[in-house]
Scaffold this active site. Structure first.
Site, PDB file in Angstrom:
ATOM      1  N   LYS A 174      46.944  34.825  42.000  1.00  0.00           N
ATOM      2  CA  LYS A 174      45.660  35.242  42.540  1.00  0.00           C
ATOM      3  C   LYS A 174      44.678  34.070  42.554  1.00  0.00           C
ATOM      4  O   LYS A 174      44.654  33.234  41.638  1.00  0.00           O
ATOM      5  CB  LYS A 174      45.080  36.388  41.703  1.00  0.00           C
ATOM      6  CG  LYS A 174      45.947  37.641  41.688  1.00  0.00           C
ATOM      7  CD  LYS A 174      45.960  38.328  43.030  1.00  0.00           C
ATOM      8  CE  LYS A 174      46.737  39.637  42.987  1.00  0.00           C
ATOM      9  NZ  LYS A 174      46.622  40.395  44.248  1.00  0.00           N
ATOM     10  N   HIS A 305      53.690  45.270  51.399  1.00  0.00           N
ATOM     11  CA  HIS A 305      52.888  45.174  50.170  1.00  0.00           C
ATOM     12  C   HIS A 305      53.313  46.197  49.124  1.00  0.00           C
ATOM     13  O   HIS A 305      53.431  47.391  49.407  1.00  0.00           O
ATOM     14  CB  HIS A 305      51.412  45.384  50.527  1.00  0.00           C
ATOM     15  CG  HIS A 305      50.516  45.568  49.353  1.00  0.00           C
ATOM     16  ND1 HIS A 305      50.024  46.798  48.964  1.00  0.00           N
ATOM     17  CD2 HIS A 305      50.025  44.673  48.460  1.00  0.00           C
ATOM     18  CE1 HIS A 305      49.259  46.653  47.903  1.00  0.00           C
ATOM     19  NE2 HIS A 305      49.248  45.379  47.571  1.00  0.00           N
TER      20      HIS A 305
END
Length: 376
Positions: A174, A305
Site C-alpha cells: 500500500k 479484486h
C-alpha cells in the site's frame, strides 16, 4: 419442466481479522482501520437435491442493508428453475427496481447469482472454471495482506519474504501516505528486499489528485512495477485515461465500481491496463462475465479484486493469463483451502466453487433467514 428451487437460506456473518489493517484512506482520516469482513451468504437447494453456495461481502458498512434486501426479495426464488440464471437475475433486479441496478441492491443479488452458478457447476460435476471453459488449471497469484500501511517496513519486508517462500508469485504494498517521500522510501526498501525480478505492485486506494499521481508514476518508472492501482478517485475515468497514456507503468483500477456501465466506461476510454472487477461488488458472476468479455475484446489484462475463492475460477476462464489477489481474510469461513505453488494458485478440482461453510462459521453468524417451498 426442469428442476426447481426448493429452499433458500441467507446468513450474515462478521469474520474478524487477526490484526486490523490500514491503507491510505485510514492514513488520511477518511476511514477507520479495518478489523472485520462482513459477509452475506446464500445457500440454495433444488428439488433434485443439488445445492449451491454463494456470498457477497462489505467492509465497514453495508452488509445489514444487503441482508435486508434479500429478506424482501428472497422468497421470489422459490419455484424458479435454478438453471435459468439470467432469467432469475433479471427477476430479482426488477423486484428491487426502485433502488437501482448498482450498489447494495446488486451486491445483495450477487450472493444469489454466485450460488446459482455454483449449483449449475455442481450439477455438471465440474469445477466452475471448467463449466465456463477454462484456459488453464492455475493462475498467477500475488499477496496484498502483508503490505498495509500500519505495519513497519521491516514487518512488510518479512511478510513479503514469507509469502514468496510459501509459493506466492508477486507482492503488492500500500502507498498513498500524506508524505509521498515515505511511500517511495518503503517501496524502494521492498524492491531491494525481494529483488528486481519479483513482480511488485502498489495500491494507492484512490489517494492522489491527477498531478500527484503523475508525479508518483514518473518517480517509480525505473522500479518495473507490474501496476499502480487506484491512483485516483475510482470514478475519475478520464483522469485514469490521461495517466495511462502518460506513464509506461501500467494502471489498474475498477474494484470499487458496482455496475457494468461504470466498468465499460474504463474500457472505452482505455483508462486501464489491468481491469479489476470484483464479483460481489459488480453484482455477481453474470455481470462480471459481460464485463470481461468486453475487456478481452479490448485486449486488456484482468486482475480481479479480492475474493480469491471465486476469482481463481474466473481468472482461469479468461483468455489472458491473469493475476489473482491472495488475501486470506475469508479463509476461516470455509472448510477448504486453495493450493499455491510456484507462483500460481491451482484451480480446485472439486465441483462448483469447491467451497463449503466451516463448522466454526456459526461463531460469526449475526443473523439468518430462510425460505422454503410448500412441496406441492
Amino acid at each position: 419442466m426442469g428442476d426447481r428451487i426448493e429452499a433458500v437460506r441467507f446468513g450474515r456473518y462478521a469474520v474478524p481479522l487477526a490484526h486490523a489493517v490500514s491503507d491510505a484512506k485510514v492514513a488520511t482520516g477518511r476511514q477507520r482501520p479495518l478489523s472485520q469482513i462482513d459477509v452475506l451468504t446464500c445457500e440454495i437447494t433444488s428439488r433434485d437435491g443439488v445445492g449451491g453456495l454463494g456470498f457477497s461481502y462489505t467492509t465497514r458498512a453495508g452488509c445489514q442493508a444487503q441482508f435486508a434486501h434479500v429478506k424482501e426479495i428472497g422468497e421470489l426464488l422459490i419455484g424458479q428453475d435454478p438453471s435459468d440464471i439470467g432469467k432469475v437475475y433479471d427477476m430479482l433486479l426488477w423486484a428491487g427496481a426502485s433502488v437501482g441496478r448498482s450498489g447494495v441492491a446488486t451486491q445483495a443479488i450477487s450472493a444469489v447469482d454466485t450460488a446459482l452458478w455454483d449449483l449449475k457447476a455442481r450439477r455438471a460435476g465440474l469445477p466452475l472454471a471448467k463449466l465456463l471453459g477454462a484456459h488453464r488449471d492455475s493462475v498467477k497469484v500475488y499477496n496484498t495482506s502483508g503490505g498495509y500501511l500500519q505495519a513497519p517496513i521491516e514487518e512488510v519486508k518479512e511478510k513479503a519474504g514469507l509469502s514468496l517462500k510459501s509459493g506466492i508469485g508477486g507482492i503488492k504494498i500500500k502507498v498513498g501516505q500524506p508524505d509521498m517521500k515515505e511511500d517511495l522510501r518503503r517501496l524502494a526498501a521492498v524492491r531491494e528486499h525481494i529483488g528486481q525480478d519479483t513482480p511488485l505492485m502498489v495500491d494507492a486506494n484512490q489517494q492522489w489528485d491527477r498531478a500527484s499521481a503523475l508525479r508518483f508514476g514518473r518517480a517509480v518508472e525505473e522500479l518495473g512495477l507490474v501496476w499502480i492501482e487506484e491512483p485516483l478517485d475510482a470514478y475519475d475515468a478520464e483522469g485514469h485515461a490521461q495517466l495511462a497514456a502518460a506513464l509506461d507503468t501500467p494502471i489498474a483500477t475498477g474494484e470499487m465500481l458496482s455496475s457494468v456501465p461504470e466498468l465499460v466506461r474504463l474500457i472505452d476510454l482505455r483508462a486501464v491496463d489491468f481491469l479489476q472487477p470484483d464479483v460481489p461488488r459488480v453484482g455477481g458472476i453474470t455481470p462480471y462475465l459481460k464485463v470481461v468479455a468486453l475487456a478481452d475484446h479490448a485486449h486488456l489484462q484482468v486482475a480481479p479484486h479480492f475474493v480469491m475463492e471465486i476469482h481463481v475460477h474466473l481468472a482461469a476462464a479468461y483468455p489472458r493469463d491473469s493475476w489473482v489477489e491472495h488475501i486470506e481474510w475469508l479463509s476461516p469461513l470455509f472448510e477448504e483451502r486453495l493450493e499455491i505453488e510456484g507462483g500460481r494458485m491451482r484451480v480446485p478440482e472439486r465441483p462448483g466453487l469447491g467451497l463449503s461453510l466451516a463448522g466454526r462459521a456459526q461463531e460469526w453468524r449475526l443473523d439468518e433467514v430462510g425460505f422454503r417451498g410448500t412441496g406441492r
